[in-house]
Each structure stands twice: as structure tokens, then as C-alpha cells.
Design a protein around this motif. Structure first.
Motif, mmCIF file in Angstrom:
data_model
loop_
_atom_site.group_PDB
_atom_site.id
_atom_site.type_symbol
_atom_site.label_atom_id
_atom_site.label_comp_id
_atom_site.label_asym_id
_atom_site.label_seq_id
_atom_site.Cartn_x
_atom_site.Cartn_y
_atom_site.Cartn_z
ATOM 1 N N GLY A 173 0.955 -1.319 -0.050
ATOM 2 C CA GLY A 173 0.020 -0.096 -0.083
ATOM 3 C C GLY A 173 0.795 1.266 -0.085
ATOM 4 O O GLY A 173 1.892 1.070 -0.442
ATOM 5 N N TYR A 174 0.250 2.357 0.526
ATOM 6 C CA TYR A 174 0.819 3.529 0.684
ATOM 7 C C TYR A 174 2.388 3.419 1.206
ATOM 8 O O TYR A 174 2.530 2.559 2.181
ATOM 9 C CB TYR A 174 0.357 4.726 1.637
ATOM 10 N N GLN A 175 3.441 4.130 0.582
ATOM 11 C CA GLN A 175 4.807 4.399 1.256
ATOM 12 C C GLN A 175 4.732 4.989 2.527
ATOM 13 O O GLN A 175 4.167 6.127 2.743
ATOM 14 C CB GLN A 175 5.598 5.079 0.245
ATOM 15 N N CYS A 176 5.348 4.260 3.550
ATOM 16 C CA CYS A 176 5.465 4.916 4.701
ATOM 17 C C CYS A 176 6.669 5.695 4.794
ATOM 18 O O CYS A 176 7.680 5.064 4.294
ATOM 19 C CB CYS A 176 5.205 4.106 5.969
ATOM 20 N N GLY A 182 2.148 0.349 3.168
ATOM 21 C CA GLY A 182 0.899 -0.117 3.764
ATOM 22 C C GLY A 182 0.753 -0.178 5.106
ATOM 23 O O GLY A 182 -0.021 -0.805 5.855
ATOM 24 N N CYS A 183 1.564 0.633 6.066
ATOM 25 C CA CYS A 183 1.281 0.807 7.508
ATOM 26 C C CYS A 183 -0.069 1.513 7.938
ATOM 27 O O CYS A 183 -0.399 2.424 7.118
ATOM 28 C CB CYS A 183 2.423 1.705 8.042
ATOM 29 N N LEU A 184 -0.460 1.261 8.889
ATOM 30 C CA LEU A 184 -1.599 1.683 9.333
ATOM 31 C C LEU A 184 -1.433 3.215 9.439
ATOM 32 O O LEU A 184 -2.391 4.042 9.156
ATOM 33 C CB LEU A 184 -1.698 1.176 10.841
ATOM 34 N N GLU A 185 -0.368 3.755 9.824
ATOM 35 C CA GLU A 185 0.015 5.338 10.008
ATOM 36 C C GLU A 185 -0.175 5.803 8.725
ATOM 37 O O GLU A 185 -0.799 7.088 8.703
ATOM 38 C CB GLU A 185 1.412 5.444 10.226
ATOM 39 N N THR A 186 -0.131 5.273 7.513
ATOM 40 C CA THR A 186 -0.594 5.852 5.887
ATOM 41 C C THR A 186 -2.014 6.000 5.946
ATOM 42 O O THR A 186 -2.177 6.640 4.837
ATOM 43 C CB THR A 186 0.226 5.056 5.086
ATOM 44 N N TYR A 187 -2.829 5.303 6.748
ATOM 45 C CA TYR A 187 -4.249 5.398 6.391
ATOM 46 C C TYR A 187 -4.980 5.808 7.643
ATOM 47 O O TYR A 187 -6.127 6.599 7.141
ATOM 48 C CB TYR A 187 -4.712 3.917 6.171
ATOM 49 N N ALA A 188 -4.492 5.843 8.914
ATOM 50 C CA ALA A 188 -5.350 6.148 9.868
ATOM 51 C C ALA A 188 -4.964 7.429 10.718
ATOM 52 O O ALA A 188 -5.471 8.033 11.643
ATOM 53 C CB ALA A 188 -5.590 5.021 11.031
ATOM 54 N N SER A 189 -3.705 7.924 10.354
ATOM 55 C CA SER A 189 -3.305 9.369 10.887
ATOM 56 C C SER A 189 -3.850 10.302 10.305
ATOM 57 O O SER A 189 -4.808 10.184 9.160
ATOM 58 C CB SER A 189 -1.763 9.309 10.693
ATOM 59 N N ALA A 190 -3.953 11.652 10.770
ATOM 60 C CA ALA A 190 -4.529 12.962 10.199
ATOM 61 C C ALA A 190 -4.390 12.998 8.749
ATOM 62 O O ALA A 190 -4.968 13.280 8.053
ATOM 63 C CB ALA A 190 -4.115 13.970 11.245
#
Length: 320
Positions: A173-176, A182-190
Motif C-alpha cells: 500500500g502507501y509508502q510510509c 501499507g502501514c496503519l499510519e499511512t491510512y489512519a493518521s490525520a
């Protein structure tokens, strides 16, 4: 005679400080700007000056305090009492924080990662205060966390325990910023929520205020996404549902691993309240092992911005 505690919550913009009693009641709290100029060399001296001034103004002496705890960004070495890699503070090299503050104030001092310290706050006086096994997830500019098992904060062999933001929820998924994808941070952070909204807008064919704002290059925030979802915007609701799916999935992995009494969601994104909590709980329950689903509760944090200073102050109790 009961004594007081000092808590410090060091952030990239402001530093929050407080005096508390041994029961965790905040007696006085204040904040100063975090001066990150000159490689952050003024940060500690400003903290020392501010605390010494407040002790004097309160008519107290060092003898009235047990000690000091601090939550800080960056990599913390608990044994040495140092911080490094706190890039938002301009601290690249290792900083001898414990030695500097103990010398400057004359009280015993301990420090930990800011997400760990916020979890201690919720464990001591917040949403997890009746439980010995609690996990805290903080959703802000990034995603952090803390794991408390049998009343003890878990650090892991290299300090990496509680890195909830780097659970993979979308392979490739998204580059962190951590280097993974694909880390959670790349989807659930502000910031991750806004990025997801911008991507989902490209494929959305219906009418949506969120789509109008994004296509018009207007400033969109995670708070606005949740607000529009609350007010019936179809695209915003789809974005929130996707965010909550990823969050619920990650929390189910934590639940299946630790089976805590509570997983507590805090940080700025958690201000969305039930709009975040209800779908996240649904996806958690769908993905959790049955005995975990029936025993681990998903809750919202209760202490807000005070979690850091309260958790930091709780660390000073070890010096009693």
C-alpha cells in the motif's frame, strides 16, 4: 507527608508541564513554546528555567517533590536517559536529557517515548484506570501506541514495542516514512486520512461536497472529513469506513496477540468520537478471535491533551 510530582509532555511545537499530587490530580499546568532553533539546544534549558520558576512561584522547594517524568518524541534509551532521532525537535544526535534535567532542577528524572507516556496516563487516570492490561493507540499526525501488560509498560528488546502505526494493513500500500508500505499510519493518521480521501475522490462518480473541495484544491483536514461524514456526505462516509476498516483490522491483530481488557483510542483523530469508534469496533469484532471479541473492549481516551503530563508524572512515583 504527601509530596508532588512533575510531568513534562515535550512536543515539537509546545511543551506542556504540570504539578500533580500523588493521587494524579493536576494542581497546576502550563505550557511553553518549544524552541527548536540551534539544533534544539535551547529546549532543555527552557524546561529547566520554567520548572524552577514555577516551583518558586508556588512557594515550594525541591523537598516538596518526589521527582520528574517526561514524554518525548524520538528514540529513547531508558538506561542512559538519552533521546536521539527526534527530528521534529532538531535532535539528530543523542541528547543526555536525564543528566541535564537532574543537574538543572535537582530532582530524580525519568523519560520515555511520548506515546508510551500517554498510555501510562490513560492507564493511571483515564479510560484504562480499572485494568491491568491495556493497549493505547494514538491517532495524530502519525500513529503511535503503548502496551501495558500486568500493570507494566512493555518496551521490547530494542524499544520497539507498541509501534502500532507500523502494523501492515494494506500489503504494498502507501509508502510510509519508516520505509515500509501499507502501514496503519499511512491510512489512519490525520495526514493519511486526507491522502486516502484524495485518492478515493478520483474514482467517486457521485455528488459530494468533499469531492468539490478536493477538486477545487481547498484545504481538507481529517476533522473536515469526519464532519462531512456526520452530515451525510456519501464520499466522506466511504473514506471514514475505509479508515475504520484498517484501524479495526490492526486493533484485532493487537487484540489477538495481547487480549487486553481495553484498547483505548486517543490522539486528535479520536475527537471524531462515535463516528470513528462504532465502525472501528465493528471491524475489530469481525476480525478478532472469538474469546478476544467477547472480552476486549474498544474505548475512546478520556484525558485528551492531559494524558501526556499525567502519564509522565506517574513515572516519578518510582522515586518514592
Amino acid at each position: 507527608m504527601l509530596k508532588n510530582l512533575i510531568g513534562i509532555d515535550l512536543g515539537g511545537t509546545t511543551t506542556k508541564m504540570a504539578f500533580l499530587n500523588e493521587e494524579g490530580e493536576v494542581l497546576d499546568k502550563w505550557r511553553i513554546l518549544t524552541d527548536i532553533s540551534d539544533n534544539g539546544s535551547h529546549i532543555v534549558e527552557n524546561i529547566i528555567e520554567s520548572i524552577n520558576k514555577h516551583i518558586e512561584e508556588a512557594g515550594k522547594t525541591k523537598a516538596d517533590f518526589i521527582g520528574i517524568g517526561m514524554g518525548t518524541p524520538g528514540a529513547v534509551n531508558s538506561e542512559r536517559g538519552t533521546v536521539s532521532e527526534a527530528y521534529n525537535l532538531n535532535w539528530v544526535d543523542e541528547q543526555p536529557i536525564r543528566q541535564l534535567i537532574q543537574d538543572g532542577i535537582g530532582l530524580p528524572f525519568d523519560l520515555d517515548n511520548d506515546a508510551n507516556v500517554a498510555s501510562l496516563g490513560e492507564y493511571w487516570k483515564g479510560a484504562g484506570s480499572a485494568e491491568a492490561d491495556v493497549v493505547f493507540a494514538t491517532l495524530g499526525t502519525g500513529v503511535g501506541g503503548g502496551v501495558i501488560a500486568n500493570g507494566k509498560l512493555i518496551h521490547g528488546v530494542n524499544g520497539g514495542a507498541g509501534e502500532i502505526g507500523h502494523i501492515t494493513v494494506e500489503p504494498r500500500g502507501y509508502q510510509c516514512t519508516c520505509g515500509k508500505q501499507g502501514c496503519l499510519e499511512t491510512y489512519a493518521s490525520a495526514t493519511g486520512i486526507v491522502r486516502l480521501a484524495e485518492d478515493m475522490t478520483k474514482d467517486f462518480r457521485g455528488t459530494s461536497r468533499l469531492k468539490e473541495l478536493i477538486n477545487g484544491d481547498e484545504k481538507v483536514t481529517s476533522k473536515l472529513v469526519f464532519y462531512l461524514a456526520d452530515n451525510g456526505d456519501i464520499l466522506a462516509n466511504q473514506v471514514v469506513d475505509r479508515v475504520c476498516f484498517y484501524l479495526g483490522l490492526a486493533l484485532s491483530m493487537i487484540g489477538n496477540t495481547f487480549n487486553p481488557a481495553s484498547i483505548i483510542i486517543g490522539g486528535g483523530v479520536s475527537n471524531a468520537g462515535n463516528t470513528l469508534l462504532q465502525p472501528t469496533t465493528k471491524y475489530f469484532q469481525e476480525n478478532a478471535f472469538s474469546s478476544v471479541r467477547d472480552s476486549t473492549k474498544i474505548k475512546l481516551a478520556e484525558l485528551g491533551n492531559d494524558a501526556g503530563v499525567i502519564g509522565a508524572a506517574s513515572m516519578a512515583l518510582q522515586f518514592k
